[in-house]
Design an enzyme around this catalytic site. Structure first.
Site, PDB file in Angstrom:
ATOM      1  N   ARG A  50       0.772  -1.113  -0.275  1.00 52.21           N
ATOM      2  CA  ARG A  50       0.140  -0.332  -0.176  1.00 52.21           C
ATOM      3  C   ARG A  50       1.013   0.654   0.426  1.00 52.21           C
ATOM      4  O   ARG A  50       2.158   1.186   0.675  1.00 52.21           O
ATOM      5  CB  ARG A  50      -1.032  -0.015   1.231  1.00 52.21           C
ATOM      6  CG  ARG A  50      -2.565  -0.627   1.260  1.00 52.21           C
ATOM      7  CD  ARG A  50      -3.190  -0.591  -0.254  1.00 52.21           C
ATOM      8  NE  ARG A  50      -3.939  -0.910   0.177  1.00 52.21           N
ATOM      9  CZ  ARG A  50      -4.327  -2.515  -0.928  1.00 52.21           C
ATOM     10  NH1 ARG A  50      -3.229  -2.664  -1.816  1.00 52.21           N
ATOM     11  NH2 ARG A  50      -5.415  -2.935  -0.908  1.00 52.21           N
ATOM     12  N   GLU A  81      -2.564   7.819  -5.884  1.00 52.31           N
ATOM     13  CA  GLU A  81      -2.921   7.416  -7.522  1.00 52.31           C
ATOM     14  C   GLU A  81      -3.729   8.318  -8.042  1.00 52.31           C
ATOM     15  O   GLU A  81      -5.310   8.146  -7.597  1.00 52.31           O
ATOM     16  CB  GLU A  81      -2.694   5.952  -6.876  1.00 52.31           C
ATOM     17  CG  GLU A  81      -2.107   5.153  -6.225  1.00 52.31           C
ATOM     18  CD  GLU A  81      -1.967   3.722  -5.701  1.00 52.31           C
ATOM     19  OE1 GLU A  81      -2.968   3.241  -6.301  1.00 52.31           O
ATOM     20  OE2 GLU A  81      -1.068   2.340  -5.874  1.00 52.31           O
ATOM     21  N   HIS A 104       0.038   0.217  -9.572  1.00 55.29           N
ATOM     22  CA  HIS A 104      -0.787  -0.947  -9.211  1.00 55.29           C
ATOM     23  C   HIS A 104      -0.988  -2.515  -9.435  1.00 55.29           C
ATOM     24  O   HIS A 104      -2.411  -2.236  -9.402  1.00 55.29           O
ATOM     25  CB  HIS A 104      -1.396  -0.128  -8.303  1.00 55.29           C
ATOM     26  CG  HIS A 104      -1.716  -0.628  -7.196  1.00 55.29           C
ATOM     27  ND1 HIS A 104      -2.985   0.389  -6.122  1.00 55.29           N
ATOM     28  CD2 HIS A 104      -1.978  -1.975  -6.353  1.00 55.29           C
ATOM     29  CE1 HIS A 104      -2.707  -0.518  -5.129  1.00 55.29           C
ATOM     30  NE2 HIS A 104      -2.578  -1.812  -5.260  1.00 55.29           N
TER      31      HIS A 104
END
Length: 316
Positions: free
Chosen positions: A231, A260, A279
């Protein structure tokens, strides 16, 4: 009960639709982004399947029909778990759909860093054919990998790194050794920081924000690498930028960042010894399909009065 998919950026929800239709569950797809979107558009929802939209206490208090939220994925950062528990709302996630994929992403990033694949690809294409630009590279068996977080993904990664010949130390306050992971030598977080040639992060954000900051980077080996496929926010990105600039560590690899998508103006992007991906560690075609099946099936279980498989909170 009615199911609302609060938001979803997938190309199709055909799998979810099929499962809900077979269970005779009414459902609807929304594309909510804010608290107000959720409150205004999801009033009649009993069960939410949620990707990014913020499930805050305010939202839950304004939606008295809401009884359950299932997250598309592992993380529940956008859900107020304490608020949900107070209000009697069941929160679930899907922790096991992409275990191999995330571990593999960390392995790929680790090997790219230690073998200097990205740096040497660029150098060979743009400058010349000369292996000496990669010096030094160490043998796997001479390096120690520190694994922070020894849950499903952390242990999967540790096993794969062990098979590649690395020495493994690990930190997790809840870790219990078993026959498959007895090669992991338990260590404190300070020992991980000081002893590791590579640190791979597999812990939750909750309780670990800014775990790796300027102080940690100054205690790491100057030849060490750090990898985060867990994370954003566990690594302080401003401090990481300074550590890379000042050569306090040898390099880093990130599959997630605090905000993000990462802005193209981020100072981290200037570093040749930073590897970054958007990601995507969770992704394979098979994992994506498994995730969709599991969120829908969890919602059906709850609606049918069955015990859920992946509860995040415990209700009285």
């Amino acid at each position: 009960m009615k199911v609302i998919i609060t938001d979803c950026d997938h190309t199709s929800i055909d799998i979810e639709k099929k499962i809900f239709n077979e269970a005779n569950l009414e459902f609807e797809l929304k594309q909510c982004k804010t608290e107000e979107d959720l409150i205004n558009q999801c009033k009649d929802g009993d069960i939410f399947i949620n990707q990014y939209a913020p499930i805050t206490r305010k939202v839950m208090e304004k939606l008295p029909n809401l009884k359950m939220v299932v997250r598309y994925g592992v993380g529940v950062n956008n859900v107020d778990i304490g608020g949900a528990t107070d209000l009697g709302i069941q929160i679930c996630n899907v922790p096991d759909y992409g275990t191999n994929e995330v571990a593999d992403q960390a392995i790929a990033m680790m090997m790219a860093l230690v073998r200097k694949v990205v740096i040497m690809d660029k150098y060979t294409k743009e400058v010349k054919w000369d292996y000496t630009h990669s010096i030094p590279i160490k043998r796997n068996s001479e390096m120690t990998v520190g694994v922070v977080g020894l849950g499903r993904i952390g242990c999967n990664f540790a096993q794969k790194a062990h098979y590649l010949g690395f020495n493994i130390i690990g930190y997790d306050p809840y870790y219990k050794e078993n026959e498959e992971t007895k090669f992991i030598i338990p260590a404190t977080i300070d020992e991980i920081i000081k002893r590791s040639d590579i640190i791979s992060i597999h812990c939750p954000l909750d309780g670990n924000k800014n775990l790796f900051d300027a102080t940690a980077f100054k205690c790491m080996k100057k030849t060490a690498y750090i990898i985060n496929v867990s994370r954003g926010g566990i690594i302080n990105e401003k401090d990481l930028d300074e550590a890379l600039t000042n050569k306090e560590i040898a390099g880093a690899a990130l599959d997630c960042v605090e905000f993000e998508p990462m802005m193209p103006t981020s100072p981290l992007l200037k570093h040749e010894n930073l590897i970054i991906s958007p990601h995507m560690g969770w992704y394979s075609e098979e994992a994506a399909l498994e995730l969709k099946h599991k969120v829908a099936e969890e919602a059906v279980r709850f609606a049918s009065g069955e015990r859920v498989h992946y509860p995040v909170n415990k209700l009285k």
